[in-house]
Scaffold this active site. Sequence first.
Site, mmCIF file in Angstrom:
data_model
loop_
_atom_site.group_PDB
_atom_site.id
_atom_site.type_symbol
_atom_site.label_atom_id
_atom_site.label_comp_id
_atom_site.label_asym_id
_atom_site.label_seq_id
_atom_site.Cartn_x
_atom_site.Cartn_y
_atom_site.Cartn_z
ATOM 1 N N ASP A 17 3.130 12.874 14.886
ATOM 2 C CA ASP A 17 3.332 12.834 13.427
ATOM 3 C C ASP A 17 2.019 13.114 12.698
ATOM 4 O O ASP A 17 1.619 12.380 11.792
ATOM 5 C CB ASP A 17 3.901 11.478 13.006
ATOM 6 C CG ASP A 17 4.687 11.561 11.696
ATOM 7 O OD1 ASP A 17 5.043 12.684 11.285
ATOM 8 O OD2 ASP A 17 4.945 10.512 11.088
ATOM 9 N N LEU A 43 0.813 -1.216 0.000
ATOM 10 C CA LEU A 43 0.000 0.000 0.000
ATOM 11 C C LEU A 43 0.843 1.260 0.000
ATOM 12 O O LEU A 43 0.430 2.303 -0.503
ATOM 13 C CB LEU A 43 -0.911 0.020 1.233
ATOM 14 C CG LEU A 43 -1.988 -1.066 1.304
ATOM 15 C CD1 LEU A 43 -2.702 -1.017 2.655
ATOM 16 C CD2 LEU A 43 -2.990 -0.919 0.175
ATOM 17 N N GLY A 44 2.029 1.203 0.585
ATOM 18 C CA GLY A 44 2.879 2.379 0.638
ATOM 19 C C GLY A 44 4.149 2.102 1.407
ATOM 20 O O GLY A 44 4.285 1.088 2.099
#
Length: 677
Positions: free
Chosen positions: A475, A356-357
């Site tokens: 984050d 997915l990433g």
Amino acid sequence: MFVKLSALLLPLVLLAHAEAQNLNFIYNDGFSGRSGLNLSLDGIAEITPEGLLKLTNHTKQRGGHAFYPNPVTFKNSENDSAFSFSTNFIFAIQPEYTTSSGDGMAFVIAPTRGLPGALSNQYLSLFNPSNNGKFTNHIFAVELDTIQTLEFSDINDNHVGIDINGLRSVTAAPAGYFDGQYFKNLTLISGKEMRVWVEYNGTKKQIEVTMAPIGVVTKVTKPATPLLSLKYDLSPILNKTMYVGFSSSNGPFLTSHYVVGWSFRMNGQAQDLIASNLPKLPSIAGKKTSMLFTFGVPLISVSLVLLVVSGVLYVIRRKRKFAEVLEDWELEYGPQRFKYKELYIATKGFREKELLGTGGFGKVYRGLLPSSEVEIAVKRVSLESRQGMKEFVAEIVSIGRLRHRNLVQLLGYCRRKEELLLVYDYMPNGSLDKYLFDQPEMTLNWSQRFKVIKGVASGLLYLHEEWEQVVIHRDVKASNVLLDGEFNGRLGDFGLARLYDHGTDPQTTHIVGTLGYLAPEHTRTGRATTSTDVFAFGAFLLEVACGKRPIKTQGPEHVILVDWVFSCWNRSDILEARDQSFGTDFVAEELELVLKLGLLCSHSEPAARPSMRQVVQYLAGDVALPEVSLLGLSSSGLTDRHREGFDDYAMSYQSSLGKGSSHSSYVAESSLLSGSR
């Protein structure tokens, strides 16, 4: 003719009214095929061929309702006292896993069938975030809850509670029953049938809830001591006519919620159900036992010996392939730990097609759990954390207990060799950043973006103030906001998150995060606070509203988004900074609010930033953003430069909070921040 017809109808109306007041029905041989008594179903509720009422099926994060089809009269008029009523039913909860289940079920009395707008998961298909706890709901429910939701102060993950207009139970107790003077526990997700009685005495204003396993109850008796007893007048809660029925919901773990039989009576004792007449529950399929190798069989030939030897070698190689690290301290985490083999199969061996990433802390893969067909996202994290593994996993497991509609659910973890695997809910629409930057194929309109912004703000408020500990995400950015099937924003990736107790100072740590979202004081001290999260949220607000990254390189120069937005503000045309893909399809007041709030959250001084509670109030329109004088405002940027003039505004901003309920929380936060630097 009209007078004669009215005279004929009047006795029928009075008869129907009398029958409604003394309504008595029973489902003792199944819920199908009873003329005039068919239930009103919605969501994923169904009647099985065997006649069982099945409120949820193998569908995740969905709910179901089943109501008696006709309204029930609970009092003569709106101002009268509520009548007595009694009900008993037999239910069973069958989860896919023996240790994890959906979010439970409830007997409910409501003003409408179907409860429009109710959400599944922890809301049990009864309420939603905007109406939970409101007196205008007029809902009475008895919950059989199998998830501990700290948001609602649940006592544990196996309890019975009396709910009035909201999911924060008025009273609750662990599931069980009294056998004489001894209390015996019951496990709601055991898959076994259990019986529940709910009774209200309209004269004494007394609610009693009793439960027992099927085998304990003989004839028409029930345990003498109720599980719950509450002195409460339901007259203001119940309308003149209401609907009675059941509600249930599933979360990420698939669960079947059954009602096997049901009896109800107004102004009297409901008939007891005869268990032998009820339809049978489906059997729970057990795990299949592999019969690939059979030991103890005499070796007949050399070929069989070779087969066994090769098989043993195969098993050894396979064990090595799926070997995990498991230490004694992890045993308590039980259900939160996934087996590596399960995740390996789910992601098809972590093959590239499921990727997915990729981020700075590892790769994320899509997966499908083989046993439950639940879609998941698996993040493989390298073990380069400066924190001890035991402490790190303890925080990961704690974060897994977070439950909020705008947070990606962390389902658990797995440790294997030199890597840690984190398992999350799968978000089908991916991360927000792919809809904002680099000429996306699909963009989000302003209405969708504003909904995402408000959702992420609500999630951050929960992390900072509403959970049992303070959680600093560290984050916050568009790439860490994921979109579910309905494009609701959910803050995810808690790999950098840190926890500390309310009222204490966060511990100093090394600097982590993403350039462009780091607060100036964090880069100086290494200390992450709720205010550093607010700073990152400010950058997030601007990137969503402008469709630009916080820092962009143009030739030798770095364009800082907050400075550019401020320059538009200084020219009295802050809307010029908006994402031009909106065209004219946006609400100017909302967009201007977000841009100004983004600048305020990005202030270089922590004390000048609002808290997330104030941010949520501004976005909801409950509190107006203070008036800003352009003459008294200068660019804050992402560093400490250009602060002249802005400090004056910060002081006027703090002064504007001198009245109202938000002042104390703001001062408390400012004190905490100043004391921690």
